[in-house]
Design an enzyme around this catalytic site. Structure first.
Site, PDB file in Angstrom:
ATOM      1  N   ALA A  58       0.844  -1.192   0.000  1.00 15.10           N
ATOM      2  CA  ALA A  58       0.000   0.000   0.000  1.00 15.10           C
ATOM      3  C   ALA A  58       0.879   1.242   0.000  1.00 15.10           C
ATOM      4  CB  ALA A  58      -0.920   0.006   1.220  1.00 15.10           C
ATOM      5  N   SER A 103       4.377   4.012   3.182  1.00 20.30           N
ATOM      6  CA  SER A 103       3.999   2.804   2.458  1.00 20.30           C
ATOM      7  C   SER A 103       4.094   1.628   3.423  1.00 20.30           C
ATOM      8  CB  SER A 103       4.938   2.598   1.263  1.00 20.30           C
ATOM      9  OG  SER A 103       4.548   1.497   0.471  1.00 20.30           O
ATOM     10  N   LYS A 104       3.541   0.495   3.050  1.00 22.01           N
ATOM     11  CA  LYS A 104       3.648  -0.708   3.875  1.00 22.01           C
ATOM     12  C   LYS A 104       3.335  -1.920   3.006  1.00 22.01           C
ATOM     13  CE  LYS A 104       4.649  -1.665   8.225  1.00 22.01           C
ATOM     14  NZ  LYS A 104       5.653  -0.972   9.037  1.00 22.01           N
ATOM     15  N   GLY A 105       3.892  -3.053   3.390  1.00 17.62           N
ATOM     16  CA  GLY A 105       3.653  -4.266   2.628  1.00 17.62           C
ATOM     17  C   GLY A 105       3.510  -5.466   3.524  1.00 17.62           C
ATOM     18  N   ASP A 146       9.938  -5.793   8.997  1.00 14.37           N
ATOM     19  CA  ASP A 146       8.800  -5.633   9.899  1.00 14.37           C
ATOM     20  C   ASP A 146       8.603  -6.979  10.583  1.00 14.37           C
ATOM     21  OD1 ASP A 146       5.600  -5.340  10.482  1.00 14.37           O
ATOM     22  OD2 ASP A 146       6.524  -3.374  10.292  1.00 14.37           O
TER      23      ASP A 146
END
Length: 467
Positions: A58, A103-105, A146
């Site tokens: 995202a 952002s992040k995944g 993460d």
């Protein structure tokens, strides 16, 4: 509670903060939304058959590029969680003035189900899917570790990105952060989030306008319970113990242990490595995990596991003076409202755990400038120290004082420069939160004040480009 509740909580926090800012109509809604979310599905041939995997990346806001944010491996990951985490990344970057968008995944996978070789093949295929869409790129989108990922996975991603050859060879190493030092990483990255929490708590206690905890304005002698004993929880507990805190409880997913005299953090970690669990640690009382948050009253709770750890269902049962959010979104919006009524203060996640992205920025600067901090001679160390000084001044928006500038430029090693720079940024960020809180209604929480700081800064970027 569902992951949807996590996304709802983040948006509720943003709406509350936006009500304190004079924004053009519709801008608050624009800031709250993710710009885009990509879902990828791919197959990998393993164990004689094709296994399918699903992942997300995202992009919350591209008001500044590159965008930045970790990639987690978890069996319960989903799109709502990724979007909420991406929004938090935008906010924490703006709060500490790191020039990244958010952002992040995530990849929906349980890492323990696969061997190291299998995980490498899965990670490299995921990297290929992201690279095709420029969702990994040194100048556009920079992943980091993460939950469920670490240096190993980042090294695989960086190597696969280099092999694909999507960006110029000079800057390919900057496509991810959190790499091993020998592969272009930076000293202090593994400890960064826990170290940032240490500095955040010090800044809170040192500030003249914050209340004392049990009459103390230092962590020395305070009792602490840590929920989650992964990388962040371990380092936070270790550093606070070094400052004189008593770590009286550690809560894990399978059990919780308590000792009013204080637990030796390193010994607990070693015991878990040997046995696979903290349960049964000698001298401590073991209780079921679900009783961990409410089993013992303490001065400080550090939730360092996952989101939605403290909800309406359990918030009335906990007994702490201060909740320091090491995880992302551990306290829901509804639960925080109830905690505030009880006089429990929450030090919010977008400030407390920003240490990771701050040190990631240092690593990215190191990769882009091609200066190996502390790895060459003294002149090279001074040059690389100067590069970090420039990065810090860009974050601060003003020059550092001469004494601080000289200290950072001449620090003896990379780890010293990183820690000193991180501490400086955490102190300044908390001062910004408190300055904003002082001009708002006295009932405004630290979280709302932090969100006001960040939303106002992001709004300025949007205004500057004509929105």
């Amino acid at each position: 509670m569902s992951q949807q509740a996590f996304l709802t909580s983040v948006r509720q926090f943003m709406d509350t903060a936006a009500s304190h800012i004079d924004l053009p109509e519709g801008l608050a809604e624009r800031i709250a939304q993710c710009n885009s979310t990509y879902s990828v599905r791919f197959g990998v041939k393993l164990r004689g058959r094709i296994y399918s995997f699903e992942g997300w990346r995202a992009v919350h806001s591209e008001h500044i590029e590159p965008v930045k944010g970790g990639i987690r491996y978890a069996p319960d990951a989903d799109q709502d969680e990724v979007e909420a985490l991406a929004a938090l990344m935008s906010l924490k970057c703006a709060l500490v003035n790191v020039p990244f968008g958010g952002s992040k995944g995530a990849l929906k996978i349980n890492p323990s189900d696969w061997s190291e070789d299998e995980l490498e093949r899965i990670t490299r295929r995921f990297t290929q899917e992201l690279a095709r869409r420029d969702l990994i790129h040194p100048g556009r989108n920079v992943p980091a570790p993460d939950m469920g990922t670490g240096e190993r996975e980042m090294a695989w991603m960086a190597d696969e990105y280099r092999r694909i050859g999507k960006a110029d060879a000079m800057n390919q190493n900057a496509c991810v952060t959190g790499k091993p030092v020998v592969r272009g990483g930076i000293e202090g990255r593994i400890e960064a989030t826990g170290r940032g929490l240490q500095y955040a708590l010090r800044a809170y206690l040192d500030h003249p306008d914050t209340p004392a905890i049990n009459g103390k304005k230092s962590v020395n002698g305070l009792s602490v319970v840590v929920q989650g004993f992964g990388n962040v929880g371990f380092h936070a507990a270790k550093f606070l113990a070094q400052d004189g805190a008593r770590i009286v409880g550690i809560v894990e997913h399978d059990t919780a242990i308590f000792d009013t005299a204080g637990l030796d953090v390193d010994s607990v970690a070693e015991f878990r490595r040997e046995t696979g669990s903290i349960g049964g640690f000698p001298g401590a009382q073991s209780v079921p995990s679900e009783q961990g948050l409410s089993y013992m009253a303490a001065d400080i709770l550090i939730p360092a596991a996952k989101e939605n750890a403290i909800t309406n269902e359990n918030c009335d049962d906990i007994n702490y003076k201060l909740v320091v959010e090491a995880a992302n979104g551990p306290v829901t919006a509804e639960a925080e409202a109830n905690l505030v009524k009880r006089g429990i203060i929450v030090l919010p996640d977008l400030y407390v755990n920003a240490g990771g992205v701050v040190v990631s920025y240092f690593e990215w600067v190191k990769n882009i400038t091609h200066l190996p901090f502390g790895l060459m001679d003294k002149r090279q160390k001074i040059s690389s120290g100067t590069a970090l000084v420039s990065a810090l001044e860009e974050i601060a928006g003003r020059p550092l004082d001469e004494a601080k500038r000289a200290q950072l430029a001449h620090e003896t090693g990379e780890i010293d420069v990183v820690r000193s720079g991180l501490e400086e940024i955490m102190i300044r960020a908390f001062a910004d939160i408190m300055q904003t809180k002082s001009r708002l209604d006295p009932s405004v929480t630290l979280r709302t004040a932090a969100y006001v700081v960040t939303i106002a800064r992001i709004a300025e970027y949007y205004r500057a480009i004509g929105l």
